[in-house]
Motif scaffolding. Structure first.
Motif, PDB file in Angstrom:
ATOM      1  N   ALA A  15       0.825  -1.220   0.000  1.00 15.83           N
ATOM      2  CA  ALA A  15       0.000   0.000   0.000  1.00 15.83           C
ATOM      3  C   ALA A  15       0.852   1.261   0.000  1.00 15.83           C
ATOM      4  N   GLY A  16       2.107   1.142   0.445  1.00 16.81           N
ATOM      5  CA  GLY A  16       2.990   2.300   0.491  1.00 16.81           C
ATOM      6  C   GLY A  16       3.775   2.546  -0.791  1.00 16.81           C
ATOM      7  N   ILE A  17       3.600   1.691  -1.793  1.00 19.77           N
ATOM      8  CA  ILE A  17       4.312   1.880  -3.066  1.00 19.77           C
ATOM      9  C   ILE A  17       3.698   3.062  -3.828  1.00 19.77           C
ATOM     10  N   ASN A  18       4.538   3.864  -4.389  1.00 23.61           N
ATOM     11  CA  ASN A  18       4.097   5.047  -5.142  1.00 23.61           C
ATOM     12  C   ASN A  18       3.238   4.627  -6.335  1.00 23.61           C
ATOM     13  N   TYR A  78       3.186   2.271 -10.846  1.00 16.64           N
ATOM     14  CA  TYR A  78       2.231   1.426 -11.578  1.00 16.64           C
ATOM     15  C   TYR A  78       1.792   2.102 -12.877  1.00 16.64           C
ATOM     16  N   GLU A  79       1.584   3.403 -12.796  1.00 14.83           N
ATOM     17  CA  GLU A  79       1.173   4.144 -13.996  1.00 14.83           C
ATOM     18  C   GLU A  79       2.275   4.106 -15.048  1.00 14.83           C
ATOM     19  N   ALA A  80       3.527   4.263 -14.602  1.00 17.96           N
ATOM     20  CA  ALA A  80       4.646   4.213 -15.547  1.00 17.96           C
ATOM     21  C   ALA A  80       4.772   2.823 -16.157  1.00 17.96           C
ATOM     22  N   ALA A  81       4.570   1.798 -15.353  1.00 16.87           N
ATOM     23  CA  ALA A  81       4.643   0.427 -15.870  1.00 16.87           C
ATOM     24  C   ALA A  81       3.520   0.161 -16.858  1.00 16.87           C
ATOM     25  N   LYS A  82       2.342   0.717 -16.576  1.00 10.33           N
ATOM     26  CA  LYS A  82       1.203   0.547 -17.479  1.00 10.33           C
ATOM     27  C   LYS A  82       1.453   1.227 -18.816  1.00 10.33           C
ATOM     28  N   VAL A  83       2.043   2.415 -18.765  1.00 11.16           N
ATOM     29  CA  VAL A  83       2.380   3.147 -19.996  1.00 11.16           C
ATOM     30  C   VAL A  83       3.395   2.368 -20.820  1.00 11.16           C
TER      31      VAL A  83
END
Length: 298
Positions: free
Chosen positions: A183-186, A190-195
């Protein structure tokens, strides 16, 4: 310093209770560890008893039970570490990927609930489940065409029963720690990985696992530091004359020799040896973890 204490006295008061507990119940009892080097007599007391040096340590090392105790203790501990350490991580990663909130909370509740079962009740449940001719496990075995098995009376099954029942009982509680770390991960990661077109497994590998790595390393260090402490209560309750060849560990041996046999000096020497091994392992693993990953206890 006093100005800081006066300014933040609430925080110091909050720390005072656990510090008092550690001093009273952990450090002060160390004074009694000297009986491991004496022929302790209740009448003469700690300092009045005769000093015998390493006599009791040598007696333990030369005991015919020495290698059996080391083998059983390390066997159960390493088995628990190999199976029990990654299990909560896998569960936490799986729960983190569930999108249905109700289903996720249901799984969390089901896996967390066994943690609140006392050790005595847990062992009673295990005995009932694995009871020959009466337990449902034995019914399944017979239904598959095999002969009835006395699981609790077979030495070869003891380690697996002990370890996997521990996993069942503690996997939900362990997963909570890793879920908190997840829960503490920025979210931007995830958004960058999705992109970048990362799949769920790739997100898990490159975002989730590195995110929980610091917590996992700390817990691994603590687990290795307790590798010689299998735990007394559950082992003792599961122990019987048929499986004692694989269930007799250092903690149960100390209880039988020290309290039941009233050989306090010898049992103290055995327990002190056990604690020293844990201390060496803790310091060694902490040093290795600090050098490899820059994450450590100190």
């Amino acid at each position: 310093m006093w100005r800081g204490i006066k300014r933040h006295w609430q925080l110091y008061l909050l720390v005072a209770a656990p510090m008092a507990y550690i001093v009273i119940f952990k450090y002060i009892p160390m004074y009694g560890a000297q009986i491991a080097f004496r022929d302790y007599s209740v009448v003469k007391g700690f300092t009045g008893s005769e000093f015998v040096g390493l006599k009791h340590f040598r007696a333990f090392f030369q005991s015919p039970n020495f290698w059996l105790l080391i083998k059983n203790t390390l066997g159960i501990s390493l088995y628990s570490l190999v199976v029990g350490f990654p299990a909560p991580i896998v569960l936490a990663l799986a729960l983190n990927e569930i999108r249905r909130v109700k289903f996720k909370k249901t799984i969390q509740m089901v896996t967390f609930a066994p943690f609140f079962i006392s050790t005595v009740v847990m062992v009673s449940m295990i005995m009932i489940f694995l009871s020959p001719r009466l337990g449902f496990v034995d019914h399944i075995v017979q239904g598959l065409g095999f002969e009835s098995i006395n699981f609790m009376g077979s030495p070869g099954y003891f380690k697996s029963i002990f370890v996997w029942s521990n996993v069942w009982q503690g996997i939900g509680y362990g997963a909570v720690i890793y879920l908190a770390a997840l829960a503490g991960i920025n979210p931007e990661l995830y958004e960058a990985a999705k992109v970048d077109g990362a799949s769920r497994l790739q997100k898990m590998r490159h975002v989730d696992i590195p995110g929980i790595a610091p917590a996992a390393i700390i817990l691994l260090i603590l687990s290795v530091g307790q590798i010689m402490n299998v735990g007394f209560e559950k082992v003792y309750l599961m122990q019987n004359p048929l499986n004692v060849s694989t269930s007799e560990v250092i903690s149960t041996y100390v209880y039988k020799i020290g309290l039941l046999g009233a050989n306090f000096s010898f049992s103290s020497a055995v327990d002190l040896f056990n604690s020293l091994i844990n201390l060496v392992l803790l310091i060694s693993v902490n040093a290795v973890a600090k050098r490899i990953s820059d994450n450590s206890l100190w």
